[in-house]
Design an enzyme around this catalytic site. Structure first.
Site, PDB file in Angstrom:
ATOM      1  N   GLY A 105      -4.151  -4.425  -4.328  1.00 23.42           N
ATOM      2  CA  GLY A 105      -5.204  -3.464  -4.654  1.00 23.42           C
ATOM      3  C   GLY A 105      -4.518  -2.194  -5.112  1.00 23.42           C
ATOM      4  N   HIS A 106      -4.361  -2.042  -6.421  1.00 25.99           N
ATOM      5  CA  HIS A 106      -3.581  -0.923  -6.946  1.00 25.99           C
ATOM      6  C   HIS A 106      -4.521   0.146  -7.501  1.00 25.99           C
ATOM      7  CE1 HIS A 106       0.168  -3.713  -7.378  1.00 25.99           C
ATOM      8  NE2 HIS A 106      -0.230  -3.524  -6.142  1.00 25.99           N
ATOM      9  N   ASP A 117       0.810  -1.226   0.000  1.00 29.67           N
ATOM     10  CA  ASP A 117       0.000   0.000   0.000  1.00 29.67           C
ATOM     11  C   ASP A 117       0.838   1.269   0.000  1.00 29.67           C
ATOM     12  OD1 ASP A 117      -2.249  -1.633   0.112  1.00 29.67           O
ATOM     13  OD2 ASP A 117      -2.212  -1.665   2.302  1.00 29.67           O
ATOM     14  N   GLN A 147       2.416  -5.874  -3.215  1.00 29.40           N
ATOM     15  CA  GLN A 147       2.773  -5.957  -1.785  1.00 29.40           C
ATOM     16  C   GLN A 147       4.044  -5.145  -1.536  1.00 29.40           C
ATOM     17  OE1 GLN A 147       1.900  -9.344  -3.354  1.00 29.40           O
ATOM     18  NE2 GLN A 147      -0.089  -8.426  -2.979  1.00 29.40           N
ATOM     19  N   LYS A 149       2.206   2.393  -4.958  1.00 27.24           N
ATOM     20  CA  LYS A 149       3.039   1.962  -6.097  1.00 27.24           C
ATOM     21  C   LYS A 149       2.354   2.263  -7.422  1.00 27.24           C
ATOM     22  CE  LYS A 149       2.754  -2.194  -4.337  1.00 27.24           C
ATOM     23  NZ  LYS A 149       2.400  -2.054  -2.934  1.00 27.24           N
TER      24      LYS A 149
HETATM   25  P1  IMO Z   1      -0.647  -4.089  -2.465  1.00 28.29           P
HETATM   26  O1  IMO Z   1      -0.034  -4.652  -3.719  1.00 28.29           O
HETATM   27  C1  IMO Z   1      -0.931  -4.466   1.845  1.00 28.29           C
HETATM   28  C2  IMO Z   1      -0.902  -8.495   3.521  1.00 28.29           C
HETATM   29  C3  IMO Z   1      -2.161  -8.969   4.207  1.00 28.29           C
HETATM   30  C4  IMO Z   1      -1.547  -9.894   5.245  1.00 28.29           C
HETATM   31  C5  IMO Z   1      -0.399 -10.545   4.499  1.00 28.29           C
HETATM   32  C6  IMO Z   1      -0.740 -11.899   3.906  1.00 28.29           C
HETATM   33  O2  IMO Z   1      -1.947  -3.426  -2.646  1.00 28.29           O
HETATM   34  O3  IMO Z   1       0.343  -3.244  -1.733  1.00 28.29           O
HETATM   35  P2  IMO Z   1      -2.121 -12.627   1.757  1.00 28.29           P
HETATM   36  O4  IMO Z   1      -3.568 -12.425   1.407  1.00 28.29           O
HETATM   37  O5  IMO Z   1      -1.170 -12.055   0.763  1.00 28.29           O
HETATM   38  O6  IMO Z   1      -1.809 -14.062   2.092  1.00 28.29           O
HETATM   39  O7  IMO Z   1      -1.941 -11.819   3.137  1.00 28.29           O
HETATM   40  O8  IMO Z   1      -0.061  -9.640   3.459  1.00 28.29           O
HETATM   41  N1  IMO Z   1      -1.096  -8.024   2.133  1.00 28.29           N
HETATM   42  C7  IMO Z   1      -1.066  -6.736   1.776  1.00 28.29           C
HETATM   43  N2  IMO Z   1      -0.951  -5.620   2.516  1.00 28.29           N
HETATM   44  N3  IMO Z   1      -0.999  -4.356   0.515  1.00 28.29           N
HETATM   45  C8  IMO Z   1      -1.075  -5.464  -0.249  1.00 28.29           C
HETATM   46  O9  IMO Z   1      -0.981  -5.407  -1.597  1.00 28.29           O
HETATM   47  C9  IMO Z   1      -1.168  -6.723   0.366  1.00 28.29           C
HETATM   48  N4  IMO Z   1      -1.286  -7.993  -0.071  1.00 28.29           N
HETATM   49  C10 IMO Z   1      -1.223  -8.777   1.021  1.00 28.29           C
HETATM   50  O10 IMO Z   1      -2.854  -7.897   4.783  1.00 28.29           O
HETATM   51  O11 IMO Z   1      -0.996  -9.146   6.300  1.00 28.29           O
HETATM   52 MG    MG Z   2      -3.163  -2.437  -1.413  1.00 29.83          MG
END
Ligand code: IMO
Ligand code: MG
Length: 422
Positions: free
Chosen positions: A40-41, A13, A218, A16
């Site tokens: 979630g982009h 988050d 992530q 990016k």
């Molecule tokens: P973007 O790309 C923030 C976190 C989840 C959890 C951990 C594992 O938008 O930055 P998962 O469903 O991947 O097995 O969850 O990773 N998590 C994220 N946190 N942004 C994301 O994606 C995330 N994708 C997974 O909250 O702590």
């Molecule tokens: Mg996100």
């Protein structure tokens, strides 16, 4: 230079997508190489908000080719929905979208397993996005996954799906199996024209001097190996993940740009040294609209953590950084930046690998002067309040990487480009 990696360098988050979108006009290819619909982009452009989960953020540029490489796990039903929603907004995919046949599938079974595991873990849960990401990657490692290319071979697919259920000690009822295969076949009909060997495509593009932008999902502290395990995602989010996730040799990654928020956030469980459980955190959460774009969960908020940031800059071999959401900090009193970690009377020299150690560190803080003025209209460093410039300088010094971009708002043009000035 013909390739650039844009990587989230904290817990995800980091905005990016905003940076990918800002830089995307020069990209011939935009590539997702890991993760899945847990991402979630969000992009705000021309009054419209777009949230991408599996589709690369470059899709808004009509000339960009978008690639889902083999390291991504794909929920085929969610992908069809995402593509159809974008097509409904007038975004044409037909001849510029590619999916690697080796990408693993996320099936409803994986979402069930993800949900069940989180429930069983109770207080020890990870706080996943419940998109089935962990179980899908686990099945790839266990060699029982269904891969995208399997959808082209119905008999083989059926055998593999039965084997997958057996692997999970589940009997699949015949009618359920037929229904799943039927749904998969329909999804595949809509997606099959995109399937190819994306690694070959990208290596050839690189050799032809096409500009490739790798879009991380992530963030580094969620990396399966180097993040805050076990509170991580199940893919390698670091720059090295591009090699395995997209079939790209290390030498074809020319530049790594790390994206950091001007403060920290984290969703889900796990240690978070600079977390603010007070009204300052609440204020930042509201001003920054820190609620998940995939799950809607309120994000945990904290001060900028330069210890973690320096660790992730080194892991990724960053060449430069982008600092996002600086505008959120206008009017936040009592600003601080974390410059060190202490356990008892010991100052740590590095970011701790063990969650119990990270959970007990006491941050050492540098007090920073805040600023009142709203900065969303600033388009050059010189226009920023002195305190905001100082804040950026401290980050740059502590992370030891030059800041190239500063984001001061959601829109593509609300960006200060420090390179353009030079
Ligand atoms: P973007 O790309 C923030 C976190 C989840 C959890 C951990 C594992 O938008 O930055 P998962 O469903 O991947 O097995 O969850 O990773 N998590 C994220 N946190 N942004 C994301 O994606 C995330 N994708 C997974 O909250 O702590
Ligand atoms: Mg996100």
């Amino acid at each position: 230079m013909s390739s650039l990696a844009v990587l989230g360098c904290m817990w995800g988050d980091e905005a990016k997508a905003k940076i990918v979108d800002y830089l995307g006009d020069r990209a011939d290819y935009v590539v997702r190489f890991q993760g899945g619909s847990n991402a979630g982009h969000t992009i705000h452009h021309a009054g419209q908000k777009y949230v991408f989960h599996s589709v690369p953020s470059g899709i808004l540029y009509p000339a960009s080719k978008c690639v889902i490489a083999s390291g991504v796990v794909i929920d085929p039903f969610a992908l069809v929905d995402e593509i159809e929603a974008l097509a409904g907004l007038g975004i044409d995919f037909t001849d510029r979208f590619y999916i690697d046949s080796r990408a693993g599938l996320v099936l409803p079974l994986h979402q069930e397993l993800d949900n069940r595991s989180e429930k069983l873990l109770g207080d020890s849960k990870i706080g996943t996005t419940k998109r089935g990401i962990g179980p899908a990657y686990a099945d790839i490692a266990s060699r029982v996954a269904i891969r995208f290319g399997d959808l082209a071979y119905p008999d083989w697919l059926k055998e593999r799906v039965v084997a997958l259920y057996l692997h999970h000690h589940q009997n699949v009822v015949k009618s359920e199996l037929e229904e799943l295969l039927d749904r998969l076949s329909k999804a595949y009909d809509k997606l099959k024209s995109f399937v190819c060997a994306t690694d070959e495509l990208l290596r050839a593009a690189y050799m032809e001097d096409q500009y490739i932008l790798f879009e991380g999902a992530q963030g580094t502290l969620l990396d399966l190996s180097y993040g805050t395990y076990p509170y991580v995602t199940s893919s390698n989010t670091i720059s090295g993940g591009i090699c395995t996730g997209a079939g790209i040799p290390p030498r074809m990654i020319d530049k790594c740009l790390g994206v950091y928020k001007a403060y920290s956030t984290r969703v889900g469980e796990g240690p978070f040294p600079t977390e603010l459980l007070n009204e300052i955190g609440d204020k930042i959460r509201i001003r920054g609209n820190e609620f998940g774009s995939t799950t809607g969960r309120p994000r945990r908020v904290g001060y900028f953590d330069a210890v973690a940031a320096a660790y992730t800059a080194n892991l990724n071999g960053l060449d430069a950084i982008a600092v996002t959401l600086l505008d959120v900090l206008s009017g936040v009193e009592d600003l601080k930046i974390c410059t060190g970690y202490w356990i008892g009377d010991r100052r740590l020299e590095s970011f701790p690998a063990h969650p119990l150690d990270l959970a007990q560190v006491k941050p050492e803080y540098l007090d920073m002067p805040g600023w009142e003025a709203e900065i969303s209209d600033c388009r050059s460093l010189g226009k920023l309040p002195k305190a905001a410039r100082e804040y950026l300088e401290v980050i740059q010094d502590l992370v030891q990487r030059p800041i190239e971009l500063v984001s001061v708002g959601k829109d593509r043009n609300q960006t200060i480009n420090l390179l353009a000035k030079k």
